[in-house]
Design a protein around this motif. Structure first.
Motif, PDB file in Angstrom:
ATOM      1  N   SER A  78       0.836  -1.193   0.000  1.00 25.95           N
ATOM      2  CA  SER A  78       0.000   0.000   0.000  1.00 25.95           C
ATOM      3  C   SER A  78       0.870   1.241   0.000  1.00 25.95           C
ATOM      4  CB  SER A  78      -0.939   0.013   1.206  1.00 25.95           C
ATOM      5  OG  SER A  78      -0.204  -0.013   2.388  1.00 25.95           O
ATOM      6  N   ASN A  79       0.334   2.321  -0.520  1.00 29.67           N
ATOM      7  CA  ASN A  79       1.004   3.616  -0.478  1.00 29.67           C
ATOM      8  C   ASN A  79       0.576   4.324   0.801  1.00 29.67           C
ATOM      9  OD1 ASN A  79       2.225   3.190  -2.890  1.00 29.67           O
ATOM     10  ND2 ASN A  79       0.872   4.496  -4.076  1.00 29.67           N
ATOM     11  N   VAL A  80       1.535   4.986   1.437  1.00 26.77           N
ATOM     12  CA  VAL A  80       1.277   5.669   2.705  1.00 26.77           C
ATOM     13  C   VAL A  80       1.788   7.098   2.609  1.00 26.77           C
ATOM     14  CG1 VAL A  80       1.394   3.537   4.036  1.00 26.77           C
ATOM     15  CG2 VAL A  80       3.449   4.873   3.718  1.00 26.77           C
ATOM     16  N   GLU A  81       1.410   7.910   3.584  1.00 30.24           N
ATOM     17  CA  GLU A  81       1.901   9.281   3.657  1.00 30.24           C
ATOM     18  C   GLU A  81       3.411   9.251   3.828  1.00 30.24           C
ATOM     19  OE1 GLU A  81       0.240  12.146   3.382  1.00 30.24           O
ATOM     20  OE2 GLU A  81      -1.669  11.128   3.089  1.00 30.24           O
ATOM     21  N   LEU A 128       9.255   6.480  -3.386  1.00 30.78           N
ATOM     22  CA  LEU A 128       9.163   6.605  -4.831  1.00 30.78           C
ATOM     23  C   LEU A 128       9.188   8.081  -5.199  1.00 30.78           C
ATOM     24  CD1 LEU A 128       6.401   3.979  -5.051  1.00 30.78           C
ATOM     25  CD2 LEU A 128       8.627   3.724  -6.072  1.00 30.78           C
ATOM     26  N   PRO A 129       9.920   8.449  -6.232  1.00 31.33           N
ATOM     27  CA  PRO A 129      10.008   9.858  -6.610  1.00 31.33           C
ATOM     28  C   PRO A 129       8.714  10.341  -7.254  1.00 31.33           C
ATOM     29  CG  PRO A 129      11.181   8.522  -8.190  1.00 31.33           C
ATOM     30  CD  PRO A 129      10.739   7.602  -7.091  1.00 31.33           C
ATOM     31  N   GLY A 130       8.504  11.656  -7.190  1.00 28.82           N
ATOM     32  CA  GLY A 130       7.350  12.245  -7.846  1.00 28.82           C
ATOM     33  C   GLY A 130       7.531  12.266  -9.354  1.00 28.82           C
ATOM     34  N   LYS A 131       6.430  12.405 -10.056  1.00 28.01           N
ATOM     35  CA  LYS A 131       6.481  12.437 -11.508  1.00 28.01           C
ATOM     36  C   LYS A 131       6.562  13.880 -12.002  1.00 28.01           C
ATOM     37  CE  LYS A 131       3.726   8.300 -12.074  1.00 28.01           C
ATOM     38  NZ  LYS A 131       2.499   7.738 -12.645  1.00 28.01           N
ATOM     39  N   THR A 137       5.212  16.307  -9.067  1.00 21.89           N
ATOM     40  CA  THR A 137       4.264  15.903  -8.044  1.00 21.89           C
ATOM     41  C   THR A 137       5.026  15.505  -6.787  1.00 21.89           C
ATOM     42  OG1 THR A 137       4.244  13.613  -8.821  1.00 21.89           O
ATOM     43  CG2 THR A 137       2.590  15.097  -9.746  1.00 21.89           C
ATOM     44  N   MET A 138       4.335  15.391  -5.693  1.00 12.74           N
ATOM     45  CA  MET A 138       4.958  15.026  -4.423  1.00 12.74           C
ATOM     46  C   MET A 138       5.434  13.577  -4.461  1.00 12.74           C
ATOM     47  SD  MET A 138       4.917  17.624  -2.419  1.00 12.74           S
ATOM     48  CE  MET A 138       5.184  16.908  -0.828  1.00 12.74           C
ATOM     49  N   ASN A 162      -8.835   4.333  -7.503  1.00 12.27           N
ATOM     50  CA  ASN A 162      -8.360   5.676  -7.232  1.00 12.27           C
ATOM     51  C   ASN A 162      -6.860   5.834  -7.415  1.00 12.27           C
ATOM     52  OD1 ASN A 162     -10.936   6.450  -6.574  1.00 12.27           O
ATOM     53  ND2 ASN A 162     -10.698   5.989  -4.416  1.00 12.27           N
ATOM     54  N   GLN A 163      -6.209   4.875  -8.043  1.00 14.33           N
ATOM     55  CA  GLN A 163      -4.760   4.942  -8.207  1.00 14.33           C
ATOM     56  C   GLN A 163      -4.402   5.896  -9.330  1.00 14.33           C
ATOM     57  OE1 GLN A 163      -3.013   1.165  -8.662  1.00 14.33           O
ATOM     58  NE2 GLN A 163      -3.886   0.338  -6.804  1.00 14.33           N
ATOM     59  N   ASN A 164      -3.524   6.827  -9.032  1.00 15.83           N
ATOM     60  CA  ASN A 164      -3.055   7.770 -10.026  1.00 15.83           C
ATOM     61  C   ASN A 164      -1.552   7.646 -10.192  1.00 15.83           C
ATOM     62  OD1 ASN A 164      -5.582   8.847 -10.495  1.00 15.83           O
ATOM     63  ND2 ASN A 164      -5.408  10.237  -8.769  1.00 15.83           N
ATOM     64  N   THR A 165      -1.015   6.426 -10.106  1.00 13.90           N
ATOM     65  CA  THR A 165       0.429   6.220 -10.204  1.00 13.90           C
ATOM     66  C   THR A 165       0.801   5.697 -11.551  1.00 13.90           C
ATOM     67  OG1 THR A 165       0.222   4.012  -9.250  1.00 13.90           O
ATOM     68  CG2 THR A 165       0.705   5.849  -7.765  1.00 13.90           C
TER      69      THR A 165
END
Length: 100
Positions: free
Chosen positions: A25-28, A56-59, A70-71, A97-100
């Motif tokens: 999962s992705n977390v803050e 993971l780096p932002g895009k 992006t963050m 809701n994934q925007n990765t």
């Protein structure tokens, strides 16, 4: 539960889920490993054996002539004790809701 954004459903994460009982999962990005472990154990009623995380780096995003980014975010791979599992409802709600 504020620190956990959504579950990640990729081909690799599904293989980890089925084969090794590892949930991804992705977390803050500001959350610590102990906070995430506490949230998962409290909310889902499971026992966490191990956790692995990577940032993971932002895009890159372009808005006209200006280039932005992006963050960055953090991804956790949580290994559960044998016999425990996270209910599939957690994955069904957040998978779109994934925007990765």
């Amino acid at each position: 539960m504020d620190g956990i954004k959504y579950a990640v459903l990729t081909e690799k994460s599904v293989q980890l889920l089925v084969g090794k009982n590892q949930h991804t999962s992705n977390v803050e990005s500001g959350s610590t490993r102990t906070e995430i472990k506490h949230w998962v154990e409290l909310f889902f009623g499971v026992k966490v054996v191990a956790m692995t995380s990577h940032r993971l780096p932002g895009k890159g995003r372009r808005m006209g002539p200006m280039m932005g980014q992006t963050m960055h975010y953090r991804r956790m791979i949580i290994t559960l004790q044998p016999g425990y599992s996270i209910p599939p409802l957690f994955y069904k709600e957040k998978s779109f809701n994934q925007n990765t």
